[in-house]
Design an enzyme around this catalytic site. Structure first.
Site, PDB file in Angstrom:
ATOM      1  N   ARG A 108       0.682  -1.302   0.142  1.00  0.00           N
ATOM      2  CA  ARG A 108      -0.077  -0.032   0.037  1.00  0.00           C
ATOM      3  C   ARG A 108       0.786   1.335  -0.017  1.00  0.00           C
ATOM      4  O   ARG A 108       1.909   1.186   0.529  1.00  0.00           O
ATOM      5  CB  ARG A 108      -0.938   0.051   1.308  1.00  0.00           C
ATOM      6  N   HIS A 133      -0.916  -2.438  -4.514  1.00  0.00           N
ATOM      7  CA  HIS A 133      -0.192  -3.234  -5.586  1.00  0.00           C
ATOM      8  C   HIS A 133      -0.166  -2.633  -6.875  1.00  0.00           C
ATOM      9  O   HIS A 133      -0.678  -3.351  -7.969  1.00  0.00           O
ATOM     10  CB  HIS A 133      -1.271  -4.666  -5.607  1.00  0.00           C
ATOM     11  N   HIS A 208       3.231 -12.768  -5.857  1.00  0.00           N
ATOM     12  CA  HIS A 208       2.109 -12.950  -4.927  1.00  0.00           C
ATOM     13  C   HIS A 208       1.633 -14.153  -5.079  1.00  0.00           C
ATOM     14  O   HIS A 208       0.194 -14.512  -4.924  1.00  0.00           O
ATOM     15  CB  HIS A 208       0.903 -12.044  -5.225  1.00  0.00           C
ATOM     16  N   ASP A 280      -1.271 -10.011   8.288  1.00  0.00           N
ATOM     17  CA  ASP A 280      -1.094  -9.422   7.004  1.00  0.00           C
ATOM     18  C   ASP A 280       0.004  -8.063   7.152  1.00  0.00           C
ATOM     19  O   ASP A 280      -0.604  -6.886   7.088  1.00  0.00           O
ATOM     20  CB  ASP A 280      -2.742  -8.933   6.595  1.00  0.00           C
ATOM     21  N   GLU A 346       5.415 -12.349   0.786  1.00  0.00           N
ATOM     22  CA  GLU A 346       5.793 -11.463  -0.425  1.00  0.00           C
ATOM     23  C   GLU A 346       7.144 -10.681   0.046  1.00  0.00           C
ATOM     24  O   GLU A 346       7.084  -9.955   0.895  1.00  0.00           O
ATOM     25  CB  GLU A 346       4.702 -10.562  -0.507  1.00  0.00           C
TER      26      GLU A 346
HETATM   27  C1  GLA Z   1      -1.421  -8.366   0.189  1.00  0.00           C
HETATM   28  C2  GLA Z   1      -2.163  -7.503   1.054  1.00  0.00           C
HETATM   29  C3  GLA Z   1      -3.238  -7.849   1.634  1.00  0.00           C
HETATM   30  C4  GLA Z   1      -4.131  -8.192   0.638  1.00  0.00           C
HETATM   31  C5  GLA Z   1      -3.679  -9.255  -0.397  1.00  0.00           C
HETATM   32  C6  GLA Z   1      -4.517  -9.455  -1.510  1.00  0.00           C
HETATM   33  O1  GLA Z   1      -1.187  -9.290   0.759  1.00  0.00           O
HETATM   34  O2  GLA Z   1      -1.094  -6.858   2.151  1.00  0.00           O
HETATM   35  O3  GLA Z   1      -3.798  -7.094   2.517  1.00  0.00           O
HETATM   36  O4  GLA Z   1      -4.810  -7.038  -0.322  1.00  0.00           O
HETATM   37  O5  GLA Z   1      -2.370  -8.696  -0.873  1.00  0.00           O
HETATM   38  O6  GLA Z   1      -5.752  -9.730  -1.472  1.00  0.00           O
END
Ligand code: GLA
Length: 382
Positions: A108, A133, A208, A280, A346
């Protein structure tokens, strides 16, 4: 007479040798077929890389995405360990980023804007108030060009894409290359990135893939054991933007310093877990001495015995436990992917770095070449 014999022999032997040499090279060529045509009618290709131990990686030119990854379990049974779709249409509609190459900016950027050299750049807000993304049409929705660069002992697929100046609001024409390499003998898939620009810009490239090492995407990933080589993470606000702090993982559900079940603490009453609806978050990786590849993560799945190690040159890793999967997405073989049936690791620079001068820089300038490498290493534990 001897000279004559030698010449005759050379003529006889050379074609034999060169035929077997060519056959050997041909053996290592990557199989390529058409995967389908985009809505605009452009052909998308599917490359199948495989090695002597039964590892097979399939990559498509749409989104430079890894669409299938087959590895053996402890009984030698080969299964697909990544989530994805059976057809191109799935990837065109996709909102989960299955297997895709992410850019220009992975994760983000707060408020969909950043300032570079005194100029404010505006990006699409495709995730609440933020840019996620790379925007609405990130690198995951672009058509890449594939070239087989295989050599005798490795299969190498090179994918390139030229991102136009101003695309999704980012400055500079960015020429990006992603290379997938599968060695014939060792069970690892190397993903290398490089990029150049003609104007100052920012970038953060990652892959991803959603893994489920059990090979059974009907099962949750909570029984996988995870180890992360990180002592800090970057806590976030309620919109998943880092607040700028590097926080110790000590004594929190974010401590994966010892191999721990993903599900062991995921539902604890913890503000950070609430914001992410699970994991996350970005972990700050321990630096290797030479700044080269370092072990970032190790995942073990007990029923299959599969082990995945992730090595990277990147400073961070986003561990995402598939919290937004909700059973509405129909994936491979018609499977509806339920919540937490895949996890992502990631490798990346930290989220929202362009707005955090204290984070490792994501700025790329003309004349520089960005380089980054991530290795997925597969093995078995009995
Ligand atoms: C990344 C983001 C998550 C989500 C995924 C896709 O991992 O950090 O919050 O948006 O991609 O769903």
């Amino acid at each position: 007479m001897i000279r004559l014999c030698a010449i005759v022999l050379a003529f006889l032997v050379f074609p034999v040798l060169s035929t077997s040499f060519n056959a050997k090279c041909a053996e290592h060529k990557i199989r390529v077929t058409e995967f389908g045509k985009t809505k605009e009618g452009k052909a998308v290709y599917r490359y199948v890389l495989n090695n002597k131990n039964g590892v097979e990686a399939v990559v498509i030119t749409f989104g430079a995405a890894l669409v299938s990854l087959r590895t053996p379990d402890r009984n030698g049974k080969t299964e697909d360990i990544v989530l994805g779709y059976d057809s191109l249409d799935g990837y065109e509609q996709d909102k989960s980023y299955f297997g895709a190459t992410i850019g220009r900016y992975g994760n983000r950027i707060a408020g969909g804007q950043f300032t570079l050299d005194g100029i404010v750049f505006h990006l699409p807000k495709n995730d609440g108030p933020n840019c996620l993304h790379g925007g609405t049409t990130g690198f995951n929705k672009r058509l890449w060009t594939g070239v087989d660069r295989s050599r005798a002992d490795v299969q190498v697929l090179e994918l390139t894409y030229a991102s136009q100046d101003g695309e999704e609001g980012f400055p500079g024409t960015l020429k990006v290359q992603v290379t997938y390499t599968l060695p014939a003998e060792s069970n690892e898939l190397r993903i290398e990135y490089s990029a150049t620009t003609d104007k100052d810009t920012v970038l953060n490239l990652t892959n991803h893939s959603y893994f489920n090492l059990s090979g059974k995407t009907s099962q949750e990933i909570l029984g996988h054991q995870l180890l992360l080589h990180a002592r800090q993470f970057t806590p976030v606000d309620s919109t998943l933007i880092p607040i700028g702090e590097l926080r110790t993982v000590e004594g929190t559900p974010f401590d994966f310093g010892k191999s721990t079940l993903i599900g062991a603490r995921i539902n604890q009453d913890n503000e950070q877990l609430k914001y992410g609806r699970g994991y996350d978050h970005n972990w700050v990786l321990e630096k290797s001495e030479n700044g080269g590849l370092q072990l970032a993560a190790e995942v073990f799945e007990p029923t299959s015995g599969r082990v995945l190690e992730v090595l990277t040159t990147e400073p961070g890793i986003q561990f995402y436990s598939g919290n937004f999967l909700d059973g509405t997405v129909r994936g491979k073989g018609g499977q509806l992917y339920a919540r937490r049936t895949g996890f992502c690791l990631e490798t990346q620079h930290f989220p929202d770095s362009p707005n955090h001068p204290t984070f490792p820089s994501t700025v790329l300038k003309p004349g520089q070449t960005f380089r980054s490498e991530t290795v997925l290493r597969f093995s078995i534990r009995k």
